[in-house]
Design a protein around this motif. Structure first.
Motif, PDB file in Angstrom:
ATOM      1  N   ASN A  34       0.802  -1.219   0.000  1.00  8.07           N
ATOM      2  CA  ASN A  34       0.000   0.000   0.000  1.00  8.07           C
ATOM      3  C   ASN A  34       0.836   1.271   0.000  1.00  8.07           C
ATOM      4  N   GLY A  35       2.158   1.121   0.074  1.00  9.92           N
ATOM      5  CA  GLY A  35       3.045   2.275  -0.039  1.00  9.92           C
ATOM      6  C   GLY A  35       3.278   3.030   1.235  1.00  9.92           C
ATOM      7  N   ASN A  36       2.582   2.701   2.311  1.00  4.37           N
ATOM      8  CA  ASN A  36       2.779   3.392   3.580  1.00  4.37           C
ATOM      9  C   ASN A  36       4.075   2.961   4.245  1.00  4.37           C
ATOM     10  N   PHE A  37       4.688   3.903   4.941  1.00  8.14           N
ATOM     11  CA  PHE A  37       5.891   3.612   5.729  1.00  8.14           C
ATOM     12  C   PHE A  37       5.433   3.352   7.156  1.00  8.14           C
ATOM     13  N   ASN A  52       5.055  13.083  17.314  1.00 10.70           N
ATOM     14  CA  ASN A  52       5.342  14.498  17.070  1.00 10.70           C
ATOM     15  C   ASN A  52       6.159  14.674  15.787  1.00 10.70           C
ATOM     16  N   ILE A  53       7.110  13.801  15.561  1.00  7.16           N
ATOM     17  CA  ILE A  53       7.969  13.898  14.377  1.00  7.16           C
ATOM     18  C   ILE A  53       7.205  13.534  13.104  1.00  7.16           C
ATOM     19  N   THR A  54       6.220  12.674  13.206  1.00  8.00           N
ATOM     20  CA  THR A  54       5.475  12.210  12.026  1.00  8.00           C
ATOM     21  C   THR A  54       4.110  12.887  11.887  1.00  8.00           C
ATOM     22  N   ASN A  55       3.836  13.876  12.700  1.00  8.92           N
ATOM     23  CA  ASN A  55       2.522  14.504  12.740  1.00  8.92           C
ATOM     24  C   ASN A  55       2.062  14.994  11.367  1.00  8.92           C
ATOM     25  N   GLY A  59       0.868   8.815   4.512  1.00 11.76           N
ATOM     26  CA  GLY A  59       1.679   7.682   4.091  1.00 11.76           C
ATOM     27  C   GLY A  59       2.627   7.173   5.154  1.00 11.76           C
ATOM     28  N   VAL A  60       2.572   7.751   6.360  1.00 13.44           N
ATOM     29  CA  VAL A  60       3.404   7.283   7.468  1.00 13.44           C
ATOM     30  C   VAL A  60       2.483   6.864   8.605  1.00 13.44           C
ATOM     31  N   GLU A  61       2.652   5.641   9.073  1.00 15.03           N
ATOM     32  CA  GLU A  61       1.837   5.109  10.165  1.00 15.03           C
ATOM     33  C   GLU A  61       2.723   4.824  11.376  1.00 15.03           C
ATOM     34  N   VAL A  62       2.199   5.110  12.574  1.00 16.09           N
ATOM     35  CA  VAL A  62       2.935   4.836  13.811  1.00 16.09           C
ATOM     36  C   VAL A  62       2.082   3.977  14.724  1.00 16.09           C
ATOM     37  N   ALA A 161      11.498  13.370   4.044  1.00 14.35           N
ATOM     38  CA  ALA A 161      12.569  14.026   4.792  1.00 14.35           C
ATOM     39  C   ALA A 161      12.199  15.439   5.239  1.00 14.35           C
ATOM     40  N   ALA A 162      11.671  16.232   4.331  1.00 13.47           N
ATOM     41  CA  ALA A 162      11.373  17.633   4.658  1.00 13.47           C
ATOM     42  C   ALA A 162      10.326  17.728   5.766  1.00 13.47           C
ATOM     43  N   GLN A 163       9.337  16.840   5.725  1.00  9.61           N
ATOM     44  CA  GLN A 163       8.276  16.875   6.745  1.00  9.61           C
ATOM     45  C   GLN A 163       8.788  16.397   8.107  1.00  9.61           C
ATOM     46  N   TYR A 164       9.641  15.361   8.086  1.00 12.19           N
ATOM     47  CA  TYR A 164      10.231  14.913   9.350  1.00 12.19           C
ATOM     48  C   TYR A 164      11.014  16.052   9.998  1.00 12.19           C
ATOM     49  N   LYS A 165      11.808  16.747   9.191  1.00 16.33           N
ATOM     50  CA  LYS A 165      12.641  17.834   9.735  1.00 16.33           C
ATOM     51  C   LYS A 165      11.784  18.977  10.265  1.00 16.33           C
TER      52      LYS A 165
END
Length: 301
Positions: A34-37, A52-55, A59-62, A161-165
């Motif tokens: 499904n392409g999610n990390f 907080n870092i992935t807010n 496409g990013v799941e925690v 990367a840009a969103q994590y930063k």
């Protein structure tokens, strides 16, 4: 003719067996497609930092591997459900520094899983020969952990990367403000001697120049002996300690006994190892630390 029929049946059986073997991994493969990390965190402090870092990143799941009320992972045993969760993960964020004693087992069973060590490069305090893993209780170390997670997520998932930063920068700004606020509240306090419940607070004490004169339980769940209690009471009296600090995750029976014998009052400090995994979780660390500052201000005036 009979030979051809047998050959056809044999070929059919081979296909059925091969299909069944692939089916064991199909559910995992479909989730990967499904392409999610997918990020899994080891316990609550890592979960709070990571969300907080992935807010807000699509496409990013925690997911937190353990229940949010699990507490420190000193003697935690992996469950089949934990291993199933990790099978679906792209990255596993751990506190490190020895907190996750089960980590070697994970590495052996999940060789391709990326392990993100949040305590990378942090100077560890020692109790005798053992390193203390409770690094996040220091705000300075919590900031370093955020940066470690950010750096390693960018390496493993450069697409975001840009969103994590951006998110990490925003959270670090909040943590730096919290640190200044707490120093303003704690630094002027005249009494610095405290007794804590277990070895969760040495990094916190170092950051705010507190003096831990005794620890009631060296290991969680290891009840102090009558001799231990007597020695702690003597220390509390001789050093004129005014406050004993229990933790919300553990019973405070021993602390209450010492309080009765010494006259020191029992307060609560939260190492932020448990909490709610809901919309309030992102602010859980900051809110708990602010409350800790208020408690210290009341206790050490």
């Amino acid at each position: 003719m009979k030979s051809r029929v047998c050959q056809a049946l044999f070929f059919f059986l081979i296909c059925v067996v091969a299909f069944a073997g692939c089916g064991a991994n199909q559910s995992i493969d479909k989730e990967k497609e499904n392409g999610n990390f997918k990020i899994v965190t080891s316990f609550y402090p890592m979960y709070v930092a990571t969300i907080n870092i992935t807010n807000g990143i699509d496409g990013v799941e925690v997911k937190n591997m353990t229940k949010p009320q699990t507490g420190c992972l000193h003697d935690y045993q992996l469950t089949p459900a934990d291993l199933k969760t990790l099978e679906k993960a792209d990255a596993f964020i751990v506190n490190g520094a020895g907190m996750e004693a089960f980590l070697d087992k994970v590495v052996k069973q999940q060789e391709k899983l990326k392990i993100i060590d949040a305590s990378k490069g942090i100077d560890l305090l020692k109790d005798g020969t053992e390193e203390n893993p409770h690094v996040w209780v220091s705000i300075t170390n919590a900031i370093q952990q955020v940066r470690n997670i950010e750096e390693q997520l960018i390496a493993d998932d450069p697409k975001h990367a840009a969103q994590y930063k951006e998110n990490a920068d925003a959270y670090v700004t909040k943590l730096e403000s919290l640190k200044r606020e707490m120093h303003t509240a704690i630094d002027p306090l005249p009494n610095k001697n405290i007794v804590t419940f277990h070895e969760a607070f040495p990094y916190f004490a170092k950051e705010f120049n507190l003096n831990i004169v005794a620890v009631i339980e060296r290991e969680p769940g290891s009840e102090p002996t009558p001799k231990d209690i007597e020695e702690t009471v003597d220390k509390v009296k001789s050093l004129n300690v005014k406050a004993l600090f229990a933790e919300p995750q553990y019973p405070e029976g021993a602390a209450q006994t010492i309080s009765k014998e010494s006259g020191a009052k029992v307060y609560t400090l939260d190492p932020v190892v448990t909490g709610d995994a809901d919309e309030t979780a992102a602010d859980a660390y900051i809110n708990a630390m602010k409350k800790n500052a208020q408690v210290l201000k009341e206790a050490l005036q």
